[in-house]
Design an enzyme around this catalytic site. Sequence first.
Site, PDB file in Angstrom:
ATOM      1  NE  ARG A   9     -25.818 -14.002  15.150  1.00 20.44           N
ATOM      2  CZ  ARG A   9     -26.296 -14.973  15.935  1.00 20.44           C
ATOM      3  NH1 ARG A   9     -26.129 -14.924  17.243  1.00 20.44           N
ATOM      4  NH2 ARG A   9     -26.933 -15.985  15.412  1.00 20.44           N
ATOM      5  CB  VAL A  10     -21.024 -16.336  10.903  1.00 22.62           C
ATOM      6  CG1 VAL A  10     -19.796 -16.596  11.728  1.00 22.62           C
ATOM      7  CG2 VAL A  10     -22.195 -17.159  11.381  1.00 22.62           C
ATOM      8  CG  ASP A  11     -26.027 -13.811  10.416  1.00 20.52           C
ATOM      9  OD1 ASP A  11     -25.219 -13.368  11.252  1.00 20.52           O
ATOM     10  OD2 ASP A  11     -27.116 -14.329  10.711  1.00 20.52           O
ATOM     11  CG  ASP A  12     -23.875  -9.134  10.632  1.00 19.76           C
ATOM     12  OD1 ASP A  12     -24.115  -8.966  11.826  1.00 19.76           O
ATOM     13  OD2 ASP A  12     -24.743  -9.088   9.734  1.00 19.76           O
ATOM     14  CB  VAL A  13     -18.428 -12.869   7.920  1.00 17.65           C
ATOM     15  CG1 VAL A  13     -17.115 -13.007   7.165  1.00 17.65           C
ATOM     16  CG2 VAL A  13     -18.199 -13.000   9.414  1.00 17.65           C
TER      17      VAL A  13
END
Length: 688
Positions: free
Chosen positions: A556-560
Amino acid sequence: TENHLRHMESLATLPSGARKIPQLNAMILGEAMASEENDLVYPSEEFSLQAHVPRPAKYLEMYKRSVEDPAGFWSDIASEFYWEQKWGQQVYSENLDVRKGTVNIEWFKGGITNICYNCLDRNVESGNGDKVALYWEGNDPGFDGSLTYKQLLAQVCQLANYLKDVGVKKGDAVVIYLPMLMELPIAMLACARIGAVHSVVFAGFSAESLAQRIMDCKPKVVLTSNAVRRGAKVIGLKDIVDAALLESAKNGASVDICLTYENKSAMTRESTNWKERRDIWWQDVVPKYPATCDVEWVDAEDPLFLLYTSGSTGKPKGVLHTTGGYMVYTGTTFKYAFDYKPSDVYWCTADCGWITGHSYVTYGPLLNGATCLAPTYPAAGRCWEIVDKYKVTIFYTAPTLVRSLMRAGDEYVTRYSRKSLRVLGSVGEPINPSAWRWFFNVVGESRCPISDTWWQTETGGFMITPLPGAWPQKPGSATYPFFGVQPVIVDEKGNEIEGECSGYLCIKHSWPSAFRTLYGDHERYETTYFKPFPGYYFTGDGCSRDNDGYYWLTGRVDDVINVSGHRIGTAEVESALVSHPQCAEAAVVGVEHEVKGQGIYVFVTLVEGVPCTEELRKSLIQTVRSQIGAFAAPDKIHWAPGLPKTRSGKIMRRILRKIASRQLGELGDTSTLADPSVVDQLIALADV
Ligand code: 6R9
């Protein structure tokens, strides 16, 4: 699309010797071979020759048509299903661009069909009535059963007749809160048969979560069971439902009937709390109804089900799927991605409470007339025993299970034969190359291609997936898009980037099983998924595409994490850590860092029996340094006896982020964790 096609064509023709992959060239010419080179894992010739899609060239030909002529491609496929009446002139219509008006997706509109009819009646009528549709394997060895297509149809019809009798009509919502008993797929199919909209709530959700969903979709009827056993524990589901119904009634959503399946192996009737009139024992009423039931023919665009999924903010979102496109797409993806043949025995370890259980335990396999094994919490160690018992040929599971089995050691696997296996599958999160290799080499004995299927609740079916036999695989890559799917990678500003790149994964154009709205909140649908990058469906995932056009999902891009301007995928760091022989599992989160902006904070679970030492800490950091680069070196390693996971096996990073930043008072709701005590253990080890 243009670029994508061009890219894949260039791959197929290998111009100017740019790619030094002789085997790939050979495969394109139709000479499949088994070998492994340059991190490419080739399917065996034997496998490829029998596969639905045996060569890259065949895939390219089909893919090309699917994106150049979606209407023609999909109507040919849809014609293989039963339609009471064919769809209208226009096979599909779409607007994915918020700037041009309301987002709208329709497939096969005007077509009249029924998915339950296609799953059951059609198979019975074609002579497969005595074929086993579902095998059921219980908690303890010895508790098992099966239903043929004919028997399944009869049971579905009885329940459908009951539901009709108590007033459930086409378009009405029915909430299903059942454990993985056969009654769960039976309930879904019975709803589909009468045109009711099922909303399955995973039977591990709390009363509060269940109430929230009931209040949102306001069903007349809830289907449940009095209890379920998980390992040695008995969970009183009926008590949870009672609490949820009390709560929802207070908020104006009262339910008329709570049909309760008596799960004798878990709890007796006598010890089940009961509310007369509202509560009805399933076994007392359903078997009295006729075993045939007319089908309610529905439009392709009539809703089939709602499935709630959590967003990054706010209340859960009711993802709505409709009938026709979902049917055509799940049936077709199942067939191709697992190279399904009528002689296969298929086992998906998912629970019907999640999208995987909808599309690839229930609908996709039954549409193909497949024999499926339905799981009910068997201990992980029994996996291969069950594979041997039923001669499972296709085994579809989640990376988290692969890693935990890997941790237990090879001897638990090798003591069983597993010779029936021919295709393996993975879903739910990126599978790190080391787990991929273990799955491939140890479980599949280097014989079974792995279909690493990337998709989402919202997409309804597989979006990026290997077609086993067609392509060489790269451990950890979901490979190429399925027919009709046009992935694009965009930058921050929403510009498409070409060739080898990383960015946000979006999808251009619709596909038949795309979700049509968020129930009761079309605005949120547009805002969450179509506004971030106008013109596209935004998946929320990060992705890179390599030089050969393979897609690599990075989480997930929130995990980048952004460290000193370097964008680092948590999955990348985790993958590096997990490749360390002493590391069983790792979860990476970003924490505030004075100098770098964000620092890398990792939770590491070691292989059983390995002590946490300073040396090991250094060696883990060194592994990341050498695999990714010094910029990705973890700032902190937090020893973790276990990781907080949801019951579907997803790591709850939200909680890890709070622990990492020592915001221990803000951990939020930990009740949905499979094992909430993990959190306390982690806190205790925070400064070790
Ligand atoms: C089917 C399912 C969707 C999210 C998705 C992505 C992750 C699922 C994956 C994968 C990498 C795969 N995901 N499959 N990431 N490789 N093969 O899991 O649906 O529960 O809605 O989750 O899961 O991040 O965006 P859902």
